[in-house]
Design an enzyme around this catalytic site. Structure first.
Site, PDB file in Angstrom:
ATOM      1  N   HIS A 109       3.888  -2.093   3.333  1.00 61.96           N
ATOM      2  CA  HIS A 109       3.756  -0.808   2.927  1.00 61.96           C
ATOM      3  C   HIS A 109       5.272  -0.581   2.261  1.00 61.96           C
ATOM      4  O   HIS A 109       6.076  -0.669   3.233  1.00 61.96           O
ATOM      5  CB  HIS A 109       3.404   0.328   3.865  1.00 61.96           C
ATOM      6  CG  HIS A 109       2.106   0.193   4.413  1.00 61.96           C
ATOM      7  ND1 HIS A 109       1.692  -0.497   5.510  1.00 61.96           N
ATOM      8  CD2 HIS A 109       0.962   1.059   4.086  1.00 61.96           C
ATOM      9  CE1 HIS A 109       0.470  -0.374   5.618  1.00 61.96           C
ATOM     10  NE2 HIS A 109      -0.101   0.779   5.096  1.00 61.96           N
ATOM     11  N   ASP A 140       0.966  -1.081   0.260  1.00 61.31           N
ATOM     12  CA  ASP A 140       0.040  -0.065  -0.128  1.00 61.31           C
ATOM     13  C   ASP A 140       0.808   1.104  -0.010  1.00 61.31           C
ATOM     14  O   ASP A 140       1.962   1.308   0.601  1.00 61.31           O
ATOM     15  CB  ASP A 140      -0.674   0.082   1.369  1.00 61.31           C
ATOM     16  CG  ASP A 140      -2.026  -0.909   1.026  1.00 61.31           C
ATOM     17  OD1 ASP A 140      -2.228  -1.541   0.297  1.00 61.31           O
ATOM     18  OD2 ASP A 140      -3.001  -0.701   2.138  1.00 61.31           O
TER      19      ASP A 140
END
Length: 275
Positions: free
Chosen positions: A231, A86
């Site tokens: 992430h 992400d």
């Protein structure tokens, strides 16, 4: 109540919220659809199942080695887990892509627009060119359930358009910031042709730069048909990826994109996918 797409999986709102740490201000009855990857595969249209089986048979007839990073992976049989990242692309993305290329693994990238896609089009092009899945994490990471529907639609559609201009492709998957969704977000997602994707594994890498801890958290939570959330914007995450991949492979996992995990089903706009 929560309307389920699959009768095979009964997921209550309480279970969904507890599993994904969501805090929703519910008004009345939430009626958005949610299903698990395994249930999506089991309920795939017969034509899609036949097409998948035919492609697998043709690959076998050609006696070519099966490319588990390609379209011929079969998560109905293989022990699959989807790898997702992400909030990028970032200054760490090229290093991550080098690792994934070396390990012959494809991932799904839920990208942000502001300060990411708009500033790093070269990385977006590389993600696409190397066979990874392009996905939407909104333009500026606003909580979609906290803003008016028109603003939520702009958050999603602006990212769609930016990625299309860079790559010629329009994402089919969207991850709502913080996993927070509701019927309005689902309706907008359906309008824009986006399926929503939550997760089952989180390293909480926004809390730590300890790569060993990130690795441990991922490995401790991973199960078949899971969806891993990481992430690539945080300093400790990318250095953890080689060890995560090595151990997952050792444990017999095939690492795939979200769409590969769902195949022979295709992502259904408006649907919420959650292991």
């Amino acid at each position: 109540m929560l309307k389920l797409k699959s009768a095979a999986r009964r997921t209550s709102i309480a279970g969904l919220l507890a599993a994904t740490s969501l805090v929703l201000a519910l008004s009345g009855c939430a009626t958005y659809d949610v299903t698990a990857p395994a249930d999506a595969r089991a309920e795939a249209p017969a034509a899609a199942v036949r097409a998948k089986d035919r492609a697998l048979a043709e690959a076998d007839d050609a006696k070519a080695p099966r490319d588990t990073a390609g379209d011929d992976v079969d998560c109905r049989k293989a022990k699959c887990v989807a790898l997702t990242f992400d909030a990028g692309p970032s200054e760490n993305t090229n290093r991550l892509l080098d690792i994934l290329k070396k390990e012959k693994v494809h991932a799904t990238f839920f990208m942000l627009g502001e300060n990411h896609v708009e500033k790093r089009p070269a990385e977006v092009k590389r993600i696409d060119a190397e066979g990874h899945e392009l996905a939407n994490h909104t333009w500026s990471h606003q909580i979609l359930t906290d803003i008016p529907p028109a603003a939520a639609e702009r958050e999603m559609s602006r990212l769609q358009e930016a990625v299309r201009k860079i790559t010629g492709r329009t994402p089919r998957l969207m991850r709502p910031p913080q996993g927070r969704t509701d019927q309005s977000v689902s309706d907008i997602s359906k309008k824009l042709g986006l399926a929503q994707v939550l997760w089952s594994v989180t390293a909480k890498d926004y809390q730590t730069n300890d790569s060993a801890l990130i690795t441990k958290r991922v490995l401790d939570q991973t199960e078949r048909d899971g969806i891993i959330l990481l992430h690539d914007i945080y300093r400790g995450t990318v250095p953890a990826v080689p060890g995560i991949l090595t151990e997952l492979k050792k444990r017999g996992y095939t690492i795939v994109t979200v769409s590969q995990l769902l195949s022979p089903a295709k992502p259904e706009p408006g649907m919420v996918y959650r292991p």
